[in-house]
Design an enzyme around this catalytic site. Structure first.
Site, PDB file in Angstrom:
ATOM      1  N   GLU A 146       0.804  -1.245   0.000  1.00  0.00           N
ATOM      2  CA  GLU A 146       0.000   0.000   0.000  1.00  0.00           C
ATOM      3  C   GLU A 146       0.829   1.284   0.000  1.00  0.00           C
ATOM      4  O   GLU A 146       0.570   2.196   0.781  1.00  0.00           O
ATOM      5  CB  GLU A 146      -0.978  -0.025   1.189  1.00  0.00           C
ATOM      6  N   GLU A 253      -5.991 -10.872  -1.091  1.00  0.00           N
ATOM      7  CA  GLU A 253      -6.828 -10.625   0.100  1.00  0.00           C
ATOM      8  C   GLU A 253      -8.305 -10.598  -0.292  1.00  0.00           C
ATOM      9  O   GLU A 253      -9.036  -9.662   0.042  1.00  0.00           O
ATOM     10  CB  GLU A 253      -6.430  -9.285   0.753  1.00  0.00           C
TER      11      GLU A 253
HETATM   12  O1  9MR Z   1      -7.446  -8.071   8.486  1.00  0.00           O
HETATM   13  C1  9MR Z   1      -6.502  -7.233   9.140  1.00  0.00           C
HETATM   14  C2  9MR Z   1      -7.100  -6.706  10.433  1.00  0.00           C
HETATM   15  O2  9MR Z   1      -7.276  -7.768  11.359  1.00  0.00           O
HETATM   16  C3  9MR Z   1      -6.200  -5.645  11.023  1.00  0.00           C
HETATM   17  O3  9MR Z   1      -6.835  -5.047  12.141  1.00  0.00           O
HETATM   18  C4  9MR Z   1      -5.885  -4.595   9.974  1.00  0.00           C
HETATM   19  C5  9MR Z   1      -4.951  -3.556  10.538  1.00  0.00           C
HETATM   20  O4  9MR Z   1      -4.745  -2.537   9.693  1.00  0.00           O
HETATM   21  O5  9MR Z   1      -5.292  -5.197   8.844  1.00  0.00           O
HETATM   22  C6  9MR Z   1      -6.137  -6.091   8.211  1.00  0.00           C
HETATM   23  O6  9MR Z   1      -5.530  -6.609   7.053  1.00  0.00           O
HETATM   24  C7  9MR Z   1      -5.208  -5.659   6.036  1.00  0.00           C
HETATM   25  C8  9MR Z   1      -4.010  -6.176   5.294  1.00  0.00           C
HETATM   26  O7  9MR Z   1      -2.961  -6.454   6.177  1.00  0.00           O
HETATM   27  C9  9MR Z   1      -3.555  -5.199   4.231  1.00  0.00           C
HETATM   28  N1  9MR Z   1      -4.638  -4.856   3.337  1.00  0.00           N
HETATM   29  C10 9MR Z   1      -5.877  -4.448   3.965  1.00  0.00           C
HETATM   30  C11 9MR Z   1      -6.317  -5.483   5.002  1.00  0.00           C
HETATM   31  C12 9MR Z   1      -7.646  -5.089   5.615  1.00  0.00           C
HETATM   32  O8  9MR Z   1      -7.522  -3.886   6.322  1.00  0.00           O
END
Ligand code: 9MR
Length: 348
Positions: A146, A253
């Site tokens: 990102e 994802e």
């Molecule tokens: O699913 C993840 C969630 O449990 C966390 O709280 C969050 C923190 O920012 O990150 C989520 O996963 C993310 C991933 O690492 C990167 N792309 C977006 C995902 C959803 O936010």
């Protein structure tokens, strides 16, 4: 009766192929996991259906490296061990991300921002330590996550990494990673990749890396989509854009929200109801079918598809973008049963 048999015997989908069987000639089908998913019925479902896993949070900079001289390996080790023990591939997520990065990473003992050299040295140390520990056990890594903003003119998100190091922090991260494990497939990973403006920025970012012979092997389309997006044409445009550069594409994802997509957190409104209507279910089934039809069409380019969470029982979308609004984004329902959308994905 084995738990896995129970999962399918309790409905009449016993004859269905599993995801991993259906896609064995195409790509591994993965799922994001936390240690709590690795025992009980969820573990059985994972072993039955999936042949790849990604740690949802356990390998991110903050959780795994909370202090300069302390790593928290426990959760990441448990996930990698589960993969190795069960013959399930592991994708690493993620080596460099502005979010969930610990504050210490960017500051000195007085709390002031460190300089470029110090931050690069820390980044190198972090990547080296994490990749060395799991070398040979993790086949692909999201190296940088990102780095591109959704809006504005700039290609690069104004993160601490960008502000302190400059745009070459991305190149450096890939170089450090490749030096540690030359076998690992290295990805740039982002969301909202079917937006015309954002796709164009990611293209520019990746093109610069390719022109400099930086070791990047693929682009991760996160695939946080909804029943309203993307269109097949938008998705194909993303896949082709990166395939034409000689890169692999992985959907890293995947989930299909039943609500209109929003990428920013906001408060719950009166009109936000937690609902899963028949109409949403139909639309979601058709959307999943279109997505997987498209992934198969690009066999050879699409080298992995990973779902972000196991089932509708709980997913990150229950708390995002609207806290407390339940979502139903996955292929398995709240009782771990395959949904209608599952049928369209495995039958082709
Ligand atoms: O699913 C993840 C969630 O449990 C966390 O709280 C969050 C923190 O920012 O990150 C989520 O996963 C993310 C991933 O690492 C990167 N792309 C977006 C995902 C959803 O936010």
């Amino acid at each position: 009766m084995a738990a896995s048999a129970t999962l399918f015997a309790s409905n009449d989908l016993l004859a269905q192929k599993t995801l991993r069987e259906a896609y064995k000639d195409y790509f591994p089908v993965g799922v994001a996991v936390a240690p709590r998913n690795l025992s009980g019925p969820e573990a059985e479902l994972i072993k039955q259906q999936f042949n790849s896993i990604t740690p949802e949070n356990a390998m991110k900079m903050g959780p795994i490296h909370p202090e300069e001289n302390r790593y928290n390996w426990q959760d990441a080790d448990a996930i990698v061990d589960f993969g190795v023990t069960n013959g399930i591939k592991v994708r690493g997520h993620t080596l460099c991300w502005h979010s969930q990065a610990p504050r210490w990473f960017f500051t000195d003992s007085e709390g002031k921002d460190v300089n470029r050299e110090v931050l690069l040295a820390r980044l190198k140390q972090h990547i080296t330590d994490v990749m060395t520990r799991y070398k040979g056990k993790i086949y692909a890594w999201d190296v940088v996550n990102e780095a591109v903003p959704d809006t504005g003119k700039g290609i690069y998100r104004e993160s601490k990494f960008y502000k302190i190091i400059g745009e070459d922090y991305i190149q450096k991260a890939f170089e450090y990673a490749h030096a540690i494990d030359p076998e690992a497939k290295l990805f740039y990973n982002d969301y909202n990749t079917e937006s015309t403006a954002k796709r164009a920025k990611i293209y520019q970012l990746v093109k610069k890396l390719k022109d400099k012979n930086v070791p990047i092997h693929g682009v991760g389309l996160q695939g946080h989509w909804s029943i309203y997006e993307p269109s097949q044409a938008e998705l194909e445009k993303s896949i082709k854009t990166f395939a034409d550069m000689g890169l692999a594409v992985q959907v890293t994802e995947l989930d299909v929200s039943v609500y209109a997509k929003e990428h920013e957190r906001r408060a719950k409104k009166e009109t936000d109801k937690s609902v899963y209507t028949d109409e949403m279910m139909e639309k979601q089934s058709a959307h999943y079918k279109m997505l997987f039809d498209t992934f198969r069409k690009y066999k050879g380019t699409v080298t992995g598809v990973t779902f972000w969470n196991v089932s509708d029982r709980s997913s990150w979308l229950d708390n995002f973008p609207v806290p407390g609004r339940k979502d139903y984004p996955l292929l398995f329902d709240e009782s771990y049963k395959p949904k209608r959308a599952f049928e369209g994905v495995v039958n082709f």
